[in-house]
Scaffold this active site. Structure first.
Site, short mmCIF file in Angstrom:
data_model
loop_
_atom_site.label_atom_id
_atom_site.label_comp_id
_atom_site.label_asym_id
_atom_site.label_seq_id
_atom_site.Cartn_x
_atom_site.Cartn_y
_atom_site.Cartn_z
N TYR A 65 0.86 -1.19 0.00
CA TYR A 65 0.00 0.00 0.00
C TYR A 65 0.89 1.24 0.00
O TYR A 65 1.88 1.29 0.74
CB TYR A 65 -0.86 0.05 1.26
CG TYR A 65 -2.01 -0.93 1.29
CD1 TYR A 65 -3.26 -0.58 0.80
CD2 TYR A 65 -1.86 -2.19 1.85
CE1 TYR A 65 -4.32 -1.47 0.85
CE2 TYR A 65 -2.91 -3.09 1.90
CZ TYR A 65 -4.14 -2.72 1.40
OH TYR A 65 -5.19 -3.60 1.45
N TYR B 237 -0.08 -9.88 1.19
CA TYR B 237 0.90 -9.16 2.01
C TYR B 237 0.82 -9.65 3.45
O TYR B 237 -0.21 -10.15 3.90
CB TYR B 237 0.68 -7.64 1.94
CG TYR B 237 -0.66 -7.16 2.48
CD1 TYR B 237 -0.83 -6.93 3.85
CD2 TYR B 237 -1.72 -6.91 1.64
CE1 TYR B 237 -2.04 -6.47 4.35
CE2 TYR B 237 -2.93 -6.45 2.12
CZ TYR B 237 -3.09 -6.23 3.47
OH TYR B 237 -4.29 -5.80 3.96
N ARG C 58 -2.02 -12.16 4.22
CA ARG C 58 -3.39 -11.90 3.81
C ARG C 58 -3.56 -12.26 2.34
O ARG C 58 -2.71 -11.92 1.51
CB ARG C 58 -3.74 -10.42 4.01
CG ARG C 58 -3.69 -9.99 5.45
CD ARG C 58 -5.02 -9.46 5.96
NE ARG C 58 -6.17 -10.25 5.59
CZ ARG C 58 -7.31 -9.75 5.12
NH1 ARG C 58 -7.46 -8.45 4.97
NH2 ARG C 58 -8.33 -10.54 4.83
N HIS D 33 -7.00 -9.12 -1.86
CA HIS D 33 -8.35 -8.66 -1.53
C HIS D 33 -8.47 -7.18 -1.87
O HIS D 33 -7.46 -6.48 -2.02
CB HIS D 33 -8.66 -8.87 -0.04
CG HIS D 33 -7.72 -8.13 0.85
ND1 HIS D 33 -6.49 -8.63 1.22
CD2 HIS D 33 -7.78 -6.89 1.43
CE1 HIS D 33 -5.86 -7.77 1.98
NE2 HIS D 33 -6.62 -6.68 2.12
N HIS E 80 -10.62 -3.72 -0.53
CA HIS E 80 -11.47 -3.15 0.51
C HIS E 80 -12.59 -2.34 -0.13
O HIS E 80 -12.37 -1.63 -1.12
CB HIS E 80 -10.66 -2.23 1.43
CG HIS E 80 -9.60 -2.95 2.20
ND1 HIS E 80 -9.78 -3.39 3.49
CD2 HIS E 80 -8.34 -3.32 1.86
CE1 HIS E 80 -8.68 -4.00 3.91
NE2 HIS E 80 -7.78 -3.96 2.95
#
Ligand code: FE
Length: 243
Positions: free
Chosen positions: A110, A149, A159, A162, A164
């Site tokens: 991110y 990540y 994780r 995905h 959000h």
């Protein structure tokens, strides 16, 4: 080395049992109540959004996460298009709902100061976007498939890829937050956040559907996924809520 103390990290939620474990998973991060125990001010009451939630909040190109400037250089990674419909509990499409999305880049990074992982930042990847649903409750956005990540804290479990989601709009008193996952990802099966949704149908509803490539409307390399959102009722999408 097995007795080495956990250096301040939070153990993976699987080491906790039942309710305590689920509390940790559902909270995702430590939850703090909006209301202090000793009230020093009157809490502002919620009031309806009303029917005139401004459509002008969303500008052109905001439905494309994979470039920073409309028409500019595109981010690295597998191009994807995600589309779907937002429904109310009666199955009626919800028009004018604000769908906001954000995700990691192809390496699972991110572009955010909290993300301290060593993976590279993609200078052409925006990583967030938003759009309003049309008269049929439809939304659609372009991106690249996010990478997995490590989750900071919780022993850095990986994780699964995905995206959000936040949904808000006229008639919604509090924005709704969830995550959508990709089919056939091994990490889905061991992700405590996805598997924190106890109802199996509800959990499965968070996995995007694979759609034929031509559905994306771009080249053959672009993967198309479908994800519908049900705001409430028996088939509602699982959302993260204040406990
Ligand atoms: Fe994430």
């Amino acid at each position: 080395m097995g007795d080495e103390p956990n250096k301040g990290g939070i153990p993976h939620p699987s080491v906790f049992v039942e309710k305590r474990r689920l509390e940790l998973i559902k909270g995702y991060v430590v939850h703090e109540s909006r209301t202090p125990s000793k009230q020093v001010r009157v809490v502002t009451p919620s009031q309806t959004v009303g029917p005139f939630f401004p459509a002008a909040l969303v500008g052109p190109g905001e439905d494309d996460l994979a470039c920073k400037v409309p028409g500019g250089a595109r981010a690295l990674g597998t191009p994807i298009v995600v589309s779907g419909q937002v429904f109310d509990e009666a199955g009626k499409p919800v028009r004018g709902a604000l769908v906001e999305v954000w995700q990691a880049n192809k390496w699972g990074k991110y572009e955010h100061p909290v993300d301290q992982t060593p993976e590279p930042i993609d200078p052409n990847f925006k990583g967030y976007g938003r759009m309003l649903t049309d008269a049929e409750g439809r939304y659609r956005f372009r991106s690249i498939k996010p990478g997995a990540y490590p989750n900071p804290g919780y022993d850095n479990w990986m994780r699964p890829p995905h995206i959000h989601y936040s949904i808000f709009g006229a008639g919604v008193m509090q924005r709704l937050i969830t995550q959508v996952y990709f089919p056939r990802e091994a990490l889905n099966d061991i992700d405590p956040i996805l598997n924190g949704v106890e109802d199996l149908d509800a959990r499965a509803s968070l996995i995007a559907r694979e759609l034929p490539a031509q559905h994306a409307g771009f080249d053959a390399e672009t993967l198309a996924f479908g994800f519908d959102i049900v705001l409430r009722g028996s088939g509602e999408t699982p959302f993260f809520v204040d406990p």
